[in-house]
Scaffold this active site. Structure first.
Site, PDB file in Angstrom:
ATOM      1  CG  ASN A 209       0.538  -5.913   9.466  1.00  0.00           C
ATOM      2  OD1 ASN A 209      -0.481  -5.254   9.522  1.00  0.00           O
ATOM      3  ND2 ASN A 209       1.160  -6.185   8.321  1.00  0.00           N
ATOM      4  CE  LYS A 288      -3.561 -27.665  12.699  1.00  0.00           C
ATOM      5  NZ  LYS A 288      -4.561 -28.143  13.622  1.00  0.00           N
ATOM      6  CG  ASP A 307       9.427  -1.308  -1.290  1.00  0.00           C
ATOM      7  OD1 ASP A 307       8.365  -0.709  -1.582  1.00  0.00           O
ATOM      8  OD2 ASP A 307      10.186  -0.930  -0.381  1.00  0.00           O
ATOM      9  CG  PHE A 324       0.468   6.186   4.799  1.00  0.00           C
ATOM     10  CD1 PHE A 324      -0.043   6.756   3.648  1.00  0.00           C
ATOM     11  CD2 PHE A 324      -0.081   6.560   6.028  1.00  0.00           C
ATOM     12  CE1 PHE A 324      -1.078   7.676   3.699  1.00  0.00           C
ATOM     13  CE2 PHE A 324      -1.118   7.475   6.088  1.00  0.00           C
ATOM     14  CZ  PHE A 324      -1.618   8.038   4.935  1.00  0.00           C
ATOM     15  CE  LYS A 342       9.580   1.936   1.441  1.00  0.00           C
ATOM     16  NZ  LYS A 342       8.876   0.663   1.447  1.00  0.00           N
TER      17      LYS A 342
HETATM   18  N1  CTP Z   1       5.474  -0.784   1.185  1.00  0.00           N
HETATM   19  C1  CTP Z   1       5.232  -1.469   0.023  1.00  0.00           C
HETATM   20  N2  CTP Z   1       5.714  -2.727  -0.156  1.00  0.00           N
HETATM   21  C2  CTP Z   1       6.440  -3.315   0.795  1.00  0.00           C
HETATM   22  C3  CTP Z   1       6.709  -2.639   2.004  1.00  0.00           C
HETATM   23  C4  CTP Z   1       6.197  -1.371   2.172  1.00  0.00           C
HETATM   24  O1  CTP Z   1       4.553  -0.929  -0.864  1.00  0.00           O
HETATM   25  N3  CTP Z   1       6.906  -4.536   0.595  1.00  0.00           N
HETATM   26  C5  CTP Z   1       4.985   0.596   1.340  1.00  0.00           C
HETATM   27  C6  CTP Z   1       3.948   0.791   2.419  1.00  0.00           C
HETATM   28  O2  CTP Z   1       2.638   0.660   1.897  1.00  0.00           O
HETATM   29  C7  CTP Z   1       4.229   2.214   2.878  1.00  0.00           C
HETATM   30  C8  CTP Z   1       5.720   2.369   2.680  1.00  0.00           C
HETATM   31  O3  CTP Z   1       6.075   1.391   1.720  1.00  0.00           O
HETATM   32  O4  CTP Z   1       3.631   3.173   2.015  1.00  0.00           O
HETATM   33  C9  CTP Z   1       6.521   2.181   3.935  1.00  0.00           C
HETATM   34  O5  CTP Z   1       6.180   0.946   4.526  1.00  0.00           O
HETATM   35  P1  CTP Z   1       6.934   0.433   5.823  1.00  0.00           P
HETATM   36  O6  CTP Z   1       6.468  -0.927   6.137  1.00  0.00           O
HETATM   37  O7  CTP Z   1       6.808   1.504   6.867  1.00  0.00           O
HETATM   38  O8  CTP Z   1       8.418   0.482   5.303  1.00  0.00           O
HETATM   39  P2  CTP Z   1       9.461  -0.613   4.941  1.00  0.00           P
HETATM   40  O9  CTP Z   1      10.037  -0.245   3.646  1.00  0.00           O
HETATM   41  O10 CTP Z   1       8.853  -1.969   5.042  1.00  0.00           O
HETATM   42  O11 CTP Z   1      10.528  -0.366   6.085  1.00  0.00           O
HETATM   43  P3  CTP Z   1      10.590  -0.916   7.603  1.00  0.00           P
HETATM   44  O12 CTP Z   1       9.594  -2.062   7.691  1.00  0.00           O
HETATM   45  O13 CTP Z   1      11.970  -1.314   7.755  1.00  0.00           O
HETATM   46  O14 CTP Z   1      10.203   0.249   8.453  1.00  0.00           O
END
Ligand code: CTP
Length: 394
Positions: A209, A288, A307, A324, A342
């Site tokens: 990303n 590949k 997560d 964040f 969370k």
């Molecule tokens: N985060 C994490 N592990 C993941 C996904 C997210 O630790 N697998 C943490 C990120 O570092 C951030 C928070 O969770 O602090 C929110 O991340 P975000 O990508 O915005 O949220 P998601 O739970 O992935 O929700 P969505 O992508 O649906 O917005």
């Protein structure tokens, strides 16, 4: 970062003196006003003219300088200074300082400095640094409240290798800017994730990303400046580790998860800034993937990544957790829901399209009381404000 700071740079005899010219320039870029005082030996290595031209100010070398109206440069120079930095500090000068000798302008100025903080950056041959007399003097200076910066280790001008190199200008600048930050997180251990993760499709392709890592790195720096011991678990980014932050590099979300879980038991605070991929390619190829006529597009299958933040927040006796969220729309609703989902006391949100890759950011803080919007500002300034805010909540 050094705006309105009045500094005195003391330069003593050492080949590293040429690096102080760069340090002076960079410190001025950050807003400092600098007076330079050189010992007689220092002028053998680099000319006062260099520092006069760079600082745009008179350079002082003589205790009996008739240009100073009351002829007391040693008193005058430190009275309105925020700090004195001696770089390079020679073996001889440190011995003089430790024993209270005052036989030239710089040593007299140091003795006469009153409450003005004194920082010194030793620079000498490794045997001179290791000599018991030097080590005794270092201990004495520490006891006297002098801040010893470094020294570094590595190749020396004399051809030997070891401890005693002066810190590099960038490191001294980091020490100098950190010196002026309040130590709000002294003694705390902070674990931070930053950057994107990168999920392999095959040995040459990944799904990732647009996260640059700038915000997470700024927070790591701000926490270190505030006195914390910082571990940064970083996805692939094009940034140098902040000074004195210990960085562990990872690629995938599962590696980030394993690393965080192995480090989290030592942490008082966990700040999850990384843009973690939600899925990984569960049928990633070992070789590949080639374009073939039958298979126009590859058949990728995805599985969810752990997560990390939610798992750390659910730990019994776990660290204080800060999440964040980078959202593209409905920031308030999404961020509020995310904080609850969370189960973290504090979640910091911003608009992805404005913050990603940018040098400044507009943060909104969500806690159980509601939300607070901060104005757009440089990421390091936002990070310092966030560190202060977290310290108040602990
Ligand atoms: N985060 C994490 N592990 C993941 C996904 C997210 O630790 N697998 C943490 C990120 O570092 C951030 C928070 O969770 O602090 C929110 O991340 P975000 O990508 O915005 O949220 P998601 O739970 O992935 O929700 P969505 O992508 O649906 O917005």
């Amino acid at each position: 970062m050094l705006s309105n700071k009045k500094l005195v740079f003391g330069i003593t005899g050492g080949i590293a003196a040429y690096k102080t010219a760069e340090l002076l320039r960079r410190s001025q870029d950050l807003g400092a006003r600098i007076d330079v005082v050189m010992t007689e030996s220092a002028t053998r290595f680099i000319s006062p003219v260099t520092f006069q031209a760079l600082s745009g100010r008179t350079v002082y070398t003589d205790l009996w300088d008739a240009r100073v109206p009351n002829n007391m440069a040693h008193i005058q120079l430190s009275r309105d200074a925020d700090a004195i930095l001696i770089a390079p500090a020679s073996t001889n000068f440190m011995a003089k300082l430790a024993n209270g000798l005052a036989d030239d302008l710089l040593s007299t100025l140091c003795i006469a400095r009153g409450h003005c903080p004194l920082l010194i950056a030793p620079a000498m041959n490794r045997e001179m640094w290791l000599h018991p007399a030097t080590q005794r003097n270092v201990e004495q200076l520490r006891r006297d409240g002098v801040h010893i910066l470094g020294p570094g280790s590595g190749d020396q001008a004399c051809g030997e290798t070891g401890d005693g190199r002066m810190l590099e200008p960038a490191q001294l600048l980091a020490e100098l800017t950190a010196f002026f930050q309040p130590k709000l997180l002294a003694g705390k251990r902070v674990l931070i994730t930053a950057g994107p993760t990168s999920e392999p499709i095959d040995p040459v392709r990944v799904i990732s990303n647009r996260s640059s890592g700038k915000m997470g790195y700024a927070i790591a720096r701000a926490a270190q400046e505030a006195g914390a011991q910082v571990t940064l678990v970083s996805g692939p980014v094009a940034l140098n580790a902040p000074y004195q932050v210990s960085r562990i590099n990872v690629e995938t979300a599962r590696q980030m998860h394993a690393t965080v879980m192995s480090q989290v038991h030592h942490a008082d605070i966990f700040i999850s800034v990384a843009a973690v991929a939600d899925w990984y390619v569960s049928n990633a190829s070992d070789i590949k993937i080639k374009k073939t006529s039958e298979q126009a597009t590859p058949d990728l299958q995805f599985s969810p990544n752990p997560d990390i933040l939610a798992e750390v927040a659910a730990l019994k006796d776990g660290p204080y957790c800060v999440g964040f969220a980078a959202e593209t729309d409905n920031l308030i609703e999404h961020a509020q829901a995310k904080r609850q989902r969370k189960n973290v006391p504090l979640l910091v949100a911003n608009l992805a399209q404005r913050a990603m890759n940018a040098d400044d950011t507009e943060l909104v803080l969500f806690d159980e009381q509601g939300h607070t919007q901060w104005p757009a500002q440089d990421k390091l300034l936002a990070a310092r404000q966030l560190v202060k805010n977290i310290a108040q909540r602990l």
